[in-house]
Design an enzyme around this catalytic site. Sequence first.
Site, PDB file in Angstrom:
ATOM      1  N   THR A  41      50.728  50.955  65.391  1.00  0.00           N
ATOM      2  CA  THR A  41      50.621  52.369  65.026  1.00  0.00           C
ATOM      3  C   THR A  41      50.334  53.148  66.295  1.00  0.00           C
ATOM      4  O   THR A  41      49.919  52.576  67.292  1.00  0.00           O
ATOM      5  CB  THR A  41      49.453  52.557  64.020  1.00  0.00           C
ATOM      6  OG1 THR A  41      49.831  52.053  62.767  1.00  0.00           O
ATOM      7  CG2 THR A  41      49.043  53.996  63.824  1.00  0.00           C
ATOM      8  N   ARG A  81      55.449  50.341  50.143  1.00  0.00           N
ATOM      9  CA  ARG A  81      54.047  50.213  50.567  1.00  0.00           C
ATOM     10  C   ARG A  81      53.635  51.395  51.468  1.00  0.00           C
ATOM     11  O   ARG A  81      54.341  51.753  52.394  1.00  0.00           O
ATOM     12  CB  ARG A  81      53.865  48.897  51.311  1.00  0.00           C
ATOM     13  CG  ARG A  81      52.430  48.642  51.811  1.00  0.00           C
ATOM     14  CD  ARG A  81      52.256  49.080  53.236  1.00  0.00           C
ATOM     15  NE  ARG A  81      50.950  48.697  53.783  1.00  0.00           N
ATOM     16  CZ  ARG A  81      50.476  49.134  54.941  1.00  0.00           C
ATOM     17  NH1 ARG A  81      51.182  49.964  55.669  1.00  0.00           N
ATOM     18  NH2 ARG A  81      49.299  48.745  55.390  1.00  0.00           N
ATOM     19  N   GLY A 107      50.269  52.700  53.758  1.00  0.00           N
ATOM     20  CA  GLY A 107      48.982  52.256  54.292  1.00  0.00           C
ATOM     21  C   GLY A 107      48.005  53.395  54.484  1.00  0.00           C
ATOM     22  O   GLY A 107      48.094  54.448  53.842  1.00  0.00           O
ATOM     23  N   ASP A 108      47.080  53.195  55.399  1.00  0.00           N
ATOM     24  CA  ASP A 108      46.010  54.182  55.632  1.00  0.00           C
ATOM     25  C   ASP A 108      46.475  55.384  56.437  1.00  0.00           C
ATOM     26  O   ASP A 108      45.870  56.463  56.357  1.00  0.00           O
ATOM     27  CB  ASP A 108      44.852  53.507  56.377  1.00  0.00           C
ATOM     28  CG  ASP A 108      45.278  52.963  57.747  1.00  0.00           C
ATOM     29  OD1 ASP A 108      46.377  52.361  57.837  1.00  0.00           O
ATOM     30  OD2 ASP A 108      44.529  53.142  58.724  1.00  0.00           O
ATOM     31  N   THR A 160      43.842  52.402  63.541  1.00  0.00           N
ATOM     32  CA  THR A 160      44.987  51.503  63.574  1.00  0.00           C
ATOM     33  C   THR A 160      44.521  50.123  63.156  1.00  0.00           C
ATOM     34  O   THR A 160      43.392  49.733  63.426  1.00  0.00           O
ATOM     35  CB  THR A 160      45.627  51.441  64.967  1.00  0.00           C
ATOM     36  OG1 THR A 160      46.647  50.419  64.958  1.00  0.00           O
ATOM     37  CG2 THR A 160      44.629  51.118  66.068  1.00  0.00           C
ATOM     38  N   GLY A 165      45.880  48.400  57.327  1.00  0.00           N
ATOM     39  CA  GLY A 165      45.586  49.633  56.611  1.00  0.00           C
ATOM     40  C   GLY A 165      44.907  49.444  55.274  1.00  0.00           C
ATOM     41  O   GLY A 165      44.091  50.286  54.863  1.00  0.00           O
TER      42      GLY A 165
HETATM   43  N1  ASP Z   1      47.336  51.013  59.894  1.00  0.00           N
HETATM   44  C1  ASP Z   1      48.760  50.878  59.810  1.00  0.00           C
HETATM   45  C2  ASP Z   1      49.148  50.562  58.401  1.00  0.00           C
HETATM   46  O1  ASP Z   1      48.451  49.817  57.762  1.00  0.00           O
HETATM   47  C3  ASP Z   1      49.316  49.843  60.706  1.00  0.00           C
HETATM   48  C4  ASP Z   1      48.769  49.832  62.083  1.00  0.00           C
HETATM   49  O2  ASP Z   1      47.834  50.504  62.424  1.00  0.00           O
HETATM   50  O3  ASP Z   1      49.291  49.099  62.902  1.00  0.00           O
HETATM   51  O4  ASP Z   1      50.192  50.999  57.977  1.00  0.00           O
END
Ligand code: ASP
Length: 290
Positions: free
Chosen positions: A160, A188, A190-191, A210, A213
């Site tokens: 990320t 999906r 994520g966060d 990052t 997530g």
């Molecule tokens: N946090 C991100 C997610 O879960 C992925 C990442 O930070 O690499 O989508």
Amino acid sequence: MPASSSPVAFVLHGGAGVLADRSYDAELTHMTQLAEAARDALQAGGSALDAVCAAVKAMETSGLYVAGKGASPNQAGRYELDASLMDGASRQAGAVAALEGFVSPIEAARAVMERTPHVLLAGSGAARFCTDQGLEPVIDAPGYYTPAAAPDSRAIATGTVGAVALDQQGHLAAATSTGGTLKKVWGRVGDTPIIGSGTWADERCAVSCTGQGEYFMRANAAADVSARVRYAGEALEAAVDGALGDVAQLGGEGGIIAVDATGAVCARFNSPGMKRAIVHADGRVEAGVR
Ligand code: ASP
């Protein structure tokens, strides 16, 4: 470098998790350049919001990170991208989730914030909105994408980009953009596009996360940093460590970058490395991956 009357602060990350045997020289050079550009813009009076958006967009379009051009496809072979940003002074926020077909998800998130009454648009509706707003489409997908990630056997492998900034007005901002976790299931999210989980900014601090997530969502990690500062009176680094500790306790790994209204900067991680660059109070830029 000109001295500024009010402190400015800036930190960026290029994703949690690095491989032991891989060189990250290109990323280190790139992140250093972006941090220097952000520092100079902030010292010239630029806004924190513009600084974080410019850095994140440059990382999205570089192909060097698992965001934007460097994103990996999901299990269905589709490129669904997430991004969000938050303006601390106004508490305005914008986000897109599972967005397909646009070069800069962070630009899309900013358009949601500035041109709609909403915070988060997802999927085909988000794509329609981007088309209506004239945002730059990806031509020739999937050929446009150059997945930056190497194969990774962890259950939830990551990548990320994000940035946090304090400007001379004392305003804070945070922005985060991702291709999501590797081999994620179609649909999906994520966060990263969830305000409070992957991104947060208020008048106290600005935070970008990052990592895995799912754990950051369950810990509400980004907002937790501010809550720790606000209610427990913790210093920024202690607050970040506390939030990250909560993620770790759930079994998750990743990293958090943050700045506060005094100009304190912080980049912490429990993952095997985190690509990052920090502008210190004296203007010096420090980049690292491990
Ligand atoms: N946090 C991100 C997610 O879960 C992925 C990442 O930070 O690499 O989508």
